[in-house]
Design a protein around this motif. Structure first.
Motif, PDB file in Angstrom:
ATOM      1  N   MET A 188      35.584 -46.784 -28.756  1.00 44.76           N
ATOM      2  CA  MET A 188      34.253 -46.089 -28.769  1.00 44.76           C
ATOM      3  C   MET A 188      33.432 -46.584 -27.621  1.00 44.76           C
ATOM      4  SD  MET A 188      33.634 -46.954 -33.125  1.00 44.76           S
ATOM      5  CE  MET A 188      34.750 -46.272 -34.307  1.00 44.76           C
ATOM      6  N   ARG A 189      33.385 -47.708 -27.369  1.00 43.14           N
ATOM      7  CA  ARG A 189      32.482 -48.059 -26.072  1.00 43.14           C
ATOM      8  C   ARG A 189      32.823 -47.413 -24.871  1.00 43.14           C
ATOM      9  NH1 ARG A 189      29.144 -51.650 -25.502  1.00 43.14           N
ATOM     10  NH2 ARG A 189      29.656 -52.903 -27.500  1.00 43.14           N
ATOM     11  N   GLN A 190      34.076 -47.190 -24.700  1.00 44.43           N
ATOM     12  CA  GLN A 190      34.567 -46.080 -23.579  1.00 44.43           C
ATOM     13  C   GLN A 190      34.274 -44.633 -23.657  1.00 44.43           C
ATOM     14  OE1 GLN A 190      38.761 -47.301 -23.635  1.00 44.43           O
ATOM     15  NE2 GLN A 190      38.659 -48.895 -22.017  1.00 44.43           N
ATOM     16  N   ALA A 191      34.378 -44.263 -24.942  1.00 46.16           N
ATOM     17  CA  ALA A 191      33.905 -42.962 -25.257  1.00 46.16           C
ATOM     18  C   ALA A 191      32.422 -42.698 -25.135  1.00 46.16           C
ATOM     19  CB  ALA A 191      34.355 -42.714 -26.768  1.00 46.16           C
ATOM     20  N   LEU A 192      31.527 -43.777 -25.244  1.00 47.26           N
ATOM     21  CA  LEU A 192      30.245 -43.690 -25.106  1.00 47.26           C
ATOM     22  C   LEU A 192      29.881 -43.716 -23.723  1.00 47.26           C
ATOM     23  CD1 LEU A 192      27.287 -43.586 -26.279  1.00 47.26           C
ATOM     24  CD2 LEU A 192      27.491 -46.271 -26.212  1.00 47.26           C
ATOM     25  N   MET A 193      30.776 -44.496 -22.770  1.00 41.44           N
ATOM     26  CA  MET A 193      30.712 -44.654 -21.313  1.00 41.44           C
ATOM     27  C   MET A 193      30.803 -42.957 -20.963  1.00 41.44           C
ATOM     28  SD  MET A 193      32.511 -47.060 -18.828  1.00 41.44           S
ATOM     29  CE  MET A 193      34.286 -46.360 -19.366  1.00 41.44           C
ATOM     30  N   ILE A 194      31.779 -42.350 -21.209  1.00 41.64           N
ATOM     31  CA  ILE A 194      32.179 -41.207 -20.731  1.00 41.64           C
ATOM     32  C   ILE A 194      31.264 -40.085 -21.269  1.00 41.64           C
ATOM     33  CG2 ILE A 194      33.941 -39.124 -21.095  1.00 41.64           C
ATOM     34  CD1 ILE A 194      36.001 -41.330 -21.800  1.00 41.64           C
TER      35      ILE A 194
END
Length: 302
Positions: A118-124
């Motif tokens: 989820m944190r990586q998705a937020l970064m994207i």
């Protein structure tokens, strides 16, 4: 119709068509695999140092202006491979909806903690908001960013069958989202309709967590947390899932206690900025909405 926190639709603030999500008809296992694959296909393009710098620490070090500048300079959409992967709006819709659905996944699935995904998705998502793919025109870029902002409201939905530890991980992700929202509406020039939509997204999301259908005193809250902690421990050391109303409410109280001050400040700042950028007619509607919703929970910070 777009993906967003379902409470926003339930309160009649914005329309939501659950069939608009490309992953709606798949089972949970398929959705988890699909989202993980999509997120990792983008994050693999950056080295570890860049991924760390794209985290919330960049905001903490450089503030709101530093975050937006950094994401514009390190945007996925600026990458040549990113342009190749997303040549049309149909590609963009498919990718962003898949990544956006990551915010609706359980924090823990089977034995895997999905908070990192989820944190990586937020970064994207941040990267796309600050620097959309080339097929998104300048005139469309703000509405595109608001759609992605709507995706992130799903992170504030309470997860059932979730331990208090994993609920805490969800809360930290929500902190990142609140900072991203503030960066967006403080920097981007919005017209009246766009301001109204952003305000509805924020006020509805805040209300989804902070409204309470019944009062709870300190003894009740303490009892819920004790019951939840007892439920998440077993002789084998395995994590148990909340199975009753008190366990679920303990997770809700943990999340609201973590976020309530920042959420209310975000809603208040959004109201003030939206009010200053609207005509008299929409200002009246804005004030009415703020009174209806903020009146349910504004007292929590005094």
């Amino acid at each position: 119709a777009e993906m967003m926190n379902p409470w926003i639709r339930e309160r009649g603030l914005l329309e939501l068509d659950k069939h608009a999500n490309v992953l709606y008809m798949f089972d949970e296992h398929a959705r988890v695999i699909h989202c993980k694959t999509m997120v990792r296909s983008f994050t693999e393009k950056f080295d570890e140092e860049t991924i760390v710098r794209l985290s919330v620490s960049e905001y903490q070090h450089h503030g709101r202006d530093g975050e937006s500048a950094f994401y514009r300079n390190h945007a996925y959409a600026n990458d040549s491979r990113g342009h190749f992967m997303l040549p049309t709006k149909e590609h963009v819709k498919y990718v962003t909806e898949t990544i956006g659905h990551t915010f609706a996944l359980p924090v823990k699935y089977e034995k895997e903690i999905l908070a990192d995904v989820m944190r990586q998705a937020l970064m994207i998502t941040r990267s796309f908001m600050w620097q959309p793919p080339k097929c998104i025109s300048t005139d469309e870029s703000v509405d595109f960013a608001i759609t992605l902002l709507g995706h992130t409201t799903q992170l504030f939905v309470l997860r059932h069958r979730c331990s208090l530890n994993n609920t805490s991980k969800q809360g930290h992700l929500c902190f990142d989202v609140l900072r991203m929202w503030e960066s967006f509406y403080m920097e981007v020039e919005l017209d009246e309709a766009q301001w109204f939509k952003v305000f509805k997204l924020i006020i509805g999301t805040v209300d989804s967590l902070l409204h309470l259908d019944y009062p709870m005193d300190d003894d009740t809250i303490a009892s819920m947390i004790l019951r939840a902690n007892a439920g998440h421990s077993s002789s084998s050391g395995a994590q148990a899932h909340p199975s009753n109303k008190f366990d679920i409410d303990a997770n809700r109280m943990l999340l609201t206690n973590m976020l309530e001050v920042d959420m209310i400040k975000c809603a208040l700042h959004a109201f003030i900025n939206a009010f200053g950028n609207m005509g008299a007619k929409l200002q009246l509607e804005l004030v009415y909405l703020f009174r209806v919703y903020a009146g349910r929970w504004m007292h929590r910070i005094w």
